[in-house]
Design a protein around this motif. Sequence first.
Motif, PDB file in Angstrom:
ATOM      1  N   LEU A 117       0.841  -1.197   0.000  1.00 21.00           N
ATOM      2  CA  LEU A 117       0.000   0.000   0.000  1.00 21.00           C
ATOM      3  C   LEU A 117       0.881   1.254   0.000  1.00 21.00           C
ATOM      4  O   LEU A 117       0.640   2.200  -0.765  1.00 21.00           O
ATOM      5  N   GLU A 118       1.927   1.229   0.848  1.00 20.19           N
ATOM      6  CA  GLU A 118       2.817   2.394   0.923  1.00 20.19           C
ATOM      7  C   GLU A 118       3.525   2.631  -0.407  1.00 20.19           C
ATOM      8  O   GLU A 118       3.678   3.770  -0.840  1.00 20.19           O
ATOM      9  N   SER A 119       3.961   1.546  -1.069  1.00 20.46           N
ATOM     10  CA  SER A 119       4.684   1.738  -2.339  1.00 20.46           C
ATOM     11  C   SER A 119       3.718   2.271  -3.415  1.00 20.46           C
ATOM     12  O   SER A 119       4.106   3.110  -4.229  1.00 20.46           O
ATOM     13  N   LEU A 120       2.475   1.810  -3.381  1.00 19.70           N
ATOM     14  CA  LEU A 120       1.487   2.330  -4.343  1.00 19.70           C
ATOM     15  C   LEU A 120       1.207   3.809  -4.073  1.00 19.70           C
ATOM     16  O   LEU A 120       1.093   4.612  -4.999  1.00 19.70           O
ATOM     17  N   GLN A 121       1.106   4.145  -2.779  1.00 15.38           N
ATOM     18  CA  GLN A 121       0.851   5.549  -2.420  1.00 15.38           C
ATOM     19  C   GLN A 121       2.006   6.449  -2.855  1.00 15.38           C
ATOM     20  O   GLN A 121       1.792   7.545  -3.358  1.00 15.38           O
ATOM     21  N   ARG A 122       3.235   5.932  -2.674  1.00  9.45           N
ATOM     22  CA  ARG A 122       4.413   6.708  -3.090  1.00  9.45           C
ATOM     23  C   ARG A 122       4.375   6.929  -4.601  1.00  9.45           C
ATOM     24  O   ARG A 122       4.641   8.028  -5.082  1.00  9.45           O
ATOM     25  N   ALA A 123       4.049   5.858  -5.328  1.00  8.86           N
ATOM     26  CA  ALA A 123       3.991   5.961  -6.794  1.00  8.86           C
ATOM     27  C   ALA A 123       2.930   6.978  -7.208  1.00  8.86           C
ATOM     28  O   ALA A 123       3.126   7.755  -8.149  1.00  8.86           O
ATOM     29  N   TYR A 124       1.823   6.999  -6.467  1.00  7.35           N
ATOM     30  CA  TYR A 124       0.756   7.968  -6.779  1.00  7.35           C
ATOM     31  C   TYR A 124       1.226   9.391  -6.496  1.00  7.35           C
ATOM     32  O   TYR A 124       1.101  10.283  -7.343  1.00  7.35           O
ATOM     33  N   ARG A 139       3.552  11.090  -8.906  1.00  7.43           N
ATOM     34  CA  ARG A 139       2.999  11.544 -10.180  1.00  7.43           C
ATOM     35  C   ARG A 139       1.767  12.427 -10.010  1.00  7.43           C
ATOM     36  O   ARG A 139       1.180  12.851 -10.998  1.00  7.43           O
ATOM     37  N   ALA A 140       1.361  12.641  -8.734  1.00  9.74           N
ATOM     38  CA  ALA A 140       0.121  13.400  -8.510  1.00  9.74           C
ATOM     39  C   ALA A 140       0.368  14.892  -8.707  1.00  9.74           C
ATOM     40  O   ALA A 140       1.232  15.474  -8.067  1.00  9.74           O
ATOM     41  N   ALA A 141      -0.352  15.467  -9.619  1.00 16.00           N
ATOM     42  CA  ALA A 141      -0.273  16.915  -9.810  1.00 16.00           C
ATOM     43  C   ALA A 141      -1.677  17.472  -9.607  1.00 16.00           C
ATOM     44  O   ALA A 141      -2.635  16.937 -10.144  1.00 16.00           O
ATOM     45  N   GLY A 142      -1.800  18.495  -8.782  1.00 14.34           N
ATOM     46  CA  GLY A 142      -3.123  19.048  -8.511  1.00 14.34           C
ATOM     47  C   GLY A 142      -3.820  18.286  -7.401  1.00 14.34           C
ATOM     48  O   GLY A 142      -3.377  17.220  -6.985  1.00 14.34           O
ATOM     49  N   LYS A 143      -4.894  18.871  -6.911  1.00 15.48           N
ATOM     50  CA  LYS A 143      -5.559  18.238  -5.783  1.00 15.48           C
ATOM     51  C   LYS A 143      -7.044  18.006  -6.077  1.00 15.48           C
ATOM     52  O   LYS A 143      -7.885  18.099  -5.201  1.00 15.48           O
ATOM     53  N   LYS A 179     -11.871  14.628  -7.520  1.00 16.92           N
ATOM     54  CA  LYS A 179     -12.294  13.573  -8.433  1.00 16.92           C
ATOM     55  C   LYS A 179     -11.101  12.661  -8.794  1.00 16.92           C
ATOM     56  O   LYS A 179     -11.202  11.437  -8.781  1.00 16.92           O
ATOM     57  N   LEU A 180      -9.966  13.321  -9.081  1.00 15.72           N
ATOM     58  CA  LEU A 180      -8.770  12.556  -9.438  1.00 15.72           C
ATOM     59  C   LEU A 180      -8.278  11.719  -8.267  1.00 15.72           C
ATOM     60  O   LEU A 180      -7.849  10.579  -8.425  1.00 15.72           O
ATOM     61  N   ARG A 181      -8.352  12.314  -7.065  1.00 14.43           N
ATOM     62  CA  ARG A 181      -7.892  11.584  -5.882  1.00 14.43           C
ATOM     63  C   ARG A 181      -8.763  10.358  -5.627  1.00 14.43           C
ATOM     64  O   ARG A 181      -8.269   9.298  -5.271  1.00 14.43           O
ATOM     65  N   ARG A 182     -10.067  10.551  -5.804  1.00 17.96           N
ATOM     66  CA  ARG A 182     -10.990   9.424  -5.622  1.00 17.96           C
ATOM     67  C   ARG A 182     -10.690   8.329  -6.634  1.00 17.96           C
ATOM     68  O   ARG A 182     -10.663   7.143  -6.320  1.00 17.96           O
ATOM     69  N   TYR A 183     -10.403   8.763  -7.867  1.00 17.26           N
ATOM     70  CA  TYR A 183     -10.097   7.831  -8.953  1.00 17.26           C
ATOM     71  C   TYR A 183      -8.807   7.056  -8.617  1.00 17.26           C
ATOM     72  O   TYR A 183      -8.748   5.827  -8.737  1.00 17.26           O
ATOM     73  N   ALA A 184      -7.777   7.801  -8.162  1.00 17.98           N
ATOM     74  CA  ALA A 184      -6.496   7.168  -7.827  1.00 17.98           C
ATOM     75  C   ALA A 184      -6.673   6.191  -6.659  1.00 17.98           C
ATOM     76  O   ALA A 184      -6.134   5.077  -6.679  1.00 17.98           O
ATOM     77  N   PHE A 185      -7.463   6.613  -5.656  1.00 12.23           N
ATOM     78  CA  PHE A 185      -7.660   5.778  -4.475  1.00 12.23           C
ATOM     79  C   PHE A 185      -8.331   4.455  -4.862  1.00 12.23           C
ATOM     80  O   PHE A 185      -7.905   3.375  -4.435  1.00 12.23           O
ATOM     81  N   SER A 186      -9.355   4.541  -5.720  1.00 10.83           N
ATOM     82  CA  SER A 186     -10.045   3.304  -6.122  1.00 10.83           C
ATOM     83  C   SER A 186      -9.108   2.415  -6.930  1.00 10.83           C
ATOM     84  O   SER A 186      -9.139   1.191  -6.804  1.00 10.83           O
ATOM     85  N   ASN A 187      -8.226   3.034  -7.741  1.00 14.94           N
ATOM     86  CA  ASN A 187      -7.257   2.231  -8.495  1.00 14.94           C
ATOM     87  C   ASN A 187      -6.264   1.549  -7.567  1.00 14.94           C
ATOM     88  O   ASN A 187      -5.888   0.394  -7.781  1.00 14.94           O
TER      89      ASN A 187
END
Lengths: 215, 244
Positions: A151-158, A161-165, A168-176
Amino acid sequence: MHHDFFDKFRYIKSFWSRIPILVRFFIAVLFVVYLAVIPFGKWELISVGFLTVLLILFLSRLPLKYFFSRTIIVSIPALMITLSALYFKSIEWVVFIYLKSWFSAGIMVILISTVSFPLLLMSLRKIGMPSLLVSLLGFVYRYSFLLIDELESLQRAYKARAAGKSLKLRRYAFSNIIGTLFIRSLGRSENVYNAMLSRGFNGYLKYIYIESKTK
Amino acid sequence: MQNTVLKFDKVSYSYPNGKNALKNISFSVSRGEKIAVIGENGAGKSTLLFHINGIFKSEGIVETAGLEVCKKNLIEIRKKTGILFHDPDDQLFCPTVFEDIAFGPLNLGLPEEEIRKRIKESLGQVDLNGFEERSAHHLSYGEKKRIALASLFAMKPEILALDEPTSNLDPKTRKNLISILKNFEGTLIIAAHDLEAILELCERTILLSKGEIIKDGKTYDILSDEKLMNESNLEIPLTIKLSR
């Protein structure tokens, strides 16, 4: 990764840690049973429970911040369930039941945090707890760390590459992330089963006791 | 004593999605031989290893330690073979190192005293004495790899099959691992990209590409063949380059 989510304070020397593991385990279980059988409205008995938790907390020398943060997190599901009963029960009932679960969580947090989890499992085997159940607890202990790592490595990867806050995008990333974690867990379970088969596993878990040098 | 310890005869394997992973693979390995299986990513190296003890089942015949790999022989075959997985976290599934190493010998049905003796011996072999009570999540990656190897040594296998044993290791740990493997007296099959380690450990190499054997021969001859290495998307090891 070097995690200590369960038994972080297993090396603390205290009055509580000098008590044999099995005795501590039985104290904790008896305390939970005591809380479970207190009839609604007996606030004096709940107060005894509260004082008992405080006493054991004092004897265990567990840091207060750690204790309260853990017990609150652990008792969140109980809080949700009791709150949902507000439709047909009084606030007093909700508080009473929540306190019971919170104190139960408290004693279990003290127990698990101050003992080496593998040694606790070994003690459970010794008192005749079903081998399958203890082995399952062992797997949960071992693989919860790996799951957290994933989970931590996935969060780091997110985050990398995460630009902006955008919410909607965060929800999308979280579900992925959750989906990927699920797929990885499935893959991991298949690999672990293959590793077990490779070492002669035939469906029956066998066990011998480690001759422990530490408590 | 039979000299051939492992035999693949016209083995083909397809993944459930239909992709061919192995095509018509045939080779045999003699007792005590140390061989390498090399190839680009997706060439079928790991898939081939998993056929040795019947984790993957396919067309064709695989014979391990004189027994055909089929359902009735699986337990006996798994007693005689040890497979080191690429990710040691797949292999260390118990709460403590002691339990992880004991897992294999327990399944062999060995007496308790013998199991305790083997745990101690195998930890000594990988130079991690005193690690019995440690949990896998408190170990470094290199230590995990060595403990995973110890869990195989404790079963005293005739054949050891290793999937990328030196990957992600720091130079010192890698060197230690190579020296441990050099001392292993049984049959060794290594699938790896670390061609320097292979050059040091294995006298024979099988080169795979897209599930097929492209070349089977002496390690030095294959690894120094520039054309062959380029065609297989591999690189000549630095040791060979420098010696030219």
